[in-house]
Motif scaffolding. Sequence first.
Motif, mmCIF file in Angstrom:
data_model
loop_
_atom_site.group_PDB
_atom_site.id
_atom_site.type_symbol
_atom_site.label_atom_id
_atom_site.label_comp_id
_atom_site.label_asym_id
_atom_site.label_seq_id
_atom_site.Cartn_x
_atom_site.Cartn_y
_atom_site.Cartn_z
ATOM 1 N N SER A 20 52.679 -14.093 -8.748
ATOM 2 C CA SER A 20 51.565 -14.291 -9.673
ATOM 3 C C SER A 20 51.360 -13.073 -10.561
ATOM 4 O O SER A 20 51.744 -11.953 -10.217
ATOM 5 N N SER A 21 50.710 -13.295 -11.700
ATOM 6 C CA SER A 21 50.341 -12.177 -12.562
ATOM 7 C C SER A 21 49.235 -11.345 -11.930
ATOM 8 O O SER A 21 49.163 -10.127 -12.128
ATOM 9 N N ALA A 22 48.355 -12.004 -11.192
ATOM 10 C CA ALA A 22 47.233 -11.307 -10.558
ATOM 11 C C ALA A 22 46.783 -12.100 -9.347
ATOM 12 O O ALA A 22 46.904 -13.324 -9.291
ATOM 13 N N ILE A 23 46.257 -11.380 -8.372
ATOM 14 C CA ILE A 23 45.540 -11.985 -7.252
ATOM 15 C C ILE A 23 44.095 -11.539 -7.385
ATOM 16 O O ILE A 23 43.816 -10.349 -7.600
ATOM 17 N N GLY A 24 43.189 -12.492 -7.326
ATOM 18 C CA GLY A 24 41.784 -12.186 -7.574
ATOM 19 C C GLY A 24 40.894 -12.510 -6.401
ATOM 20 O O GLY A 24 41.289 -13.192 -5.451
ATOM 21 N N ALA A 25 39.673 -12.026 -6.475
ATOM 22 C CA ALA A 25 38.653 -12.325 -5.476
ATOM 23 C C ALA A 25 37.311 -12.446 -6.178
ATOM 24 O O ALA A 25 37.018 -11.694 -7.110
ATOM 25 N N LEU A 26 36.520 -13.403 -5.729
ATOM 26 C CA LEU A 26 35.145 -13.507 -6.199
ATOM 27 C C LEU A 26 34.271 -12.833 -5.159
ATOM 28 O O LEU A 26 34.198 -13.269 -3.998
ATOM 29 N N ILE A 27 33.610 -11.750 -5.554
ATOM 30 C CA ILE A 27 32.783 -10.962 -4.644
ATOM 31 C C ILE A 27 31.330 -11.380 -4.813
ATOM 32 O O ILE A 27 30.778 -11.326 -5.921
ATOM 33 N N LEU A 28 30.719 -11.820 -3.709
ATOM 34 C CA LEU A 28 29.355 -12.329 -3.750
ATOM 35 C C LEU A 28 28.374 -11.287 -3.227
ATOM 36 O O LEU A 28 28.707 -10.498 -2.340
ATOM 37 N N PRO A 29 27.142 -11.293 -3.746
ATOM 38 C CA PRO A 29 26.133 -10.331 -3.273
ATOM 39 C C PRO A 29 25.585 -10.674 -1.889
ATOM 40 O O PRO A 29 24.900 -9.853 -1.281
ATOM 41 N N GLY A 30 25.869 -11.869 -1.383
ATOM 42 C CA GLY A 30 25.390 -12.277 -0.075
ATOM 43 C C GLY A 30 26.195 -13.452 0.433
ATOM 44 O O GLY A 30 27.112 -13.938 -0.241
ATOM 45 N N SER A 31 25.853 -13.940 1.628
ATOM 46 C CA SER A 31 26.636 -15.017 2.234
ATOM 47 C C SER A 31 25.773 -16.219 2.611
ATOM 48 O O SER A 31 26.110 -16.966 3.516
ATOM 49 N N SER A 32 24.657 -16.407 1.922
ATOM 50 C CA SER A 32 23.799 -17.550 2.201
ATOM 51 C C SER A 32 24.419 -18.816 1.617
ATOM 52 O O SER A 32 25.291 -18.751 0.742
ATOM 53 N N PRO A 33 23.976 -20.000 2.056
ATOM 54 C CA PRO A 33 24.452 -21.243 1.431
ATOM 55 C C PRO A 33 24.252 -21.245 -0.083
ATOM 56 O O PRO A 33 25.115 -21.742 -0.823
ATOM 57 N N LEU A 34 23.148 -20.686 -0.555
ATOM 58 C CA LEU A 34 22.894 -20.652 -1.987
ATOM 59 C C LEU A 34 23.940 -19.819 -2.713
ATOM 60 O O LEU A 34 24.393 -20.179 -3.805
ATOM 61 N N HIS A 35 24.351 -18.698 -2.110
ATOM 62 C CA HIS A 35 25.378 -17.864 -2.730
ATOM 63 C C HIS A 35 26.684 -18.647 -2.888
ATOM 64 O O HIS A 35 27.350 -18.580 -3.928
#
Length: 350
Positions: free
Chosen positions: A242-257
């Motif tokens: 792949s050109s890049a491997i990415g990650a989505l970093i969340l501010p928390g781990s609640s269901p809403l997040h």
Amino acid sequence: MRDAIHSILEQAIHAPSGENCQPWEFVARENSVSVYNLPERDNSLYNFRGRGSLVAHGALLENISLIAPTYGLRADIALFPEGEEARLIATVSFSSADTYVSPLVEWIPRRATNRKSYEKTYKLTEKERELIRNSPLSEEGEARLIEDEASRKELARAISLNERIIFENYDLHSFLFSHIRWTRKEEAEKGGGLYIETLELPPPVAGGFRHLFWRWRVLQALNRIGFSKFVALQNAGTYFSSSAIGALILPGSSPLHFLRAGRAIQRMWLRLTSAGLSMQPITGLVYLRERIVSGEPASLTPLHQTLILRSYLLIAHLFKVEDACIGMTFRIGRALPPTASSAHFSPNIL
């Protein structure tokens, strides 16, 4: 308006979900629709506390919000009106608005997971990076990319541990093969699942899937001579392309997040598709790690738990994640179109 709502839902269900489980059903009224989760659709080890399904519902809701103006409607979305533990994910109220066709709408049915090898030499342009980093929903998380060759190679090896564990853990193996659809006819009859050609398996491997690898005892014998580790190594090579491997970093781990993360991921994915880029979520290991650290390892063996935690530490280090939560990992690049895509079936509207 009720007919318009049905049309919106028919298009909106073209949203990604784990193993294409499509874990939703709807209750439509004259000017609103309630969106419910169907937890029995995805009971894999990956779907810890329903987080994978929440991401899927977020993508679905993003589609609804994009499609509604096409019908001269505005979609106001109330999340978890009965609380985060209820099956009711959202209530969407529709009202008249100016007609507007988002340029992303045409890409909703064309967005697909692409599991092919990507062009190894292609480098993302700055404009393409901005499509990922500058999502309108970026307040719900931050997308980070790893592009340098050495780090991509380390990430690819760490993330591909997931494929080894699939072939060594009975529950994950059974879930995968119970959701593979060998023909379009079977896919139509059973609904949902992964059409075999979407896995992009070379002919010898596809034959092995059909005749050998689904047999647990045969697979155990093959694993004694290193088969599961070979599978992981092959997938590491695919991810590294792949050109890049990415990650989505969340501010928390609640269901809403996780629900909001699903909206952000879908918007990003549609933008990438419109730009001619391919994407594949590769996030299984991250969800298994969440299960372990929460004290609910289920059927994961002590060895697998150790390997998962070790790999996650490397992933978190490379993405510079400390106290935040990784909501999804994915790979991006240019590639030939996928051989096939899994089908989405008419929504269950009550």
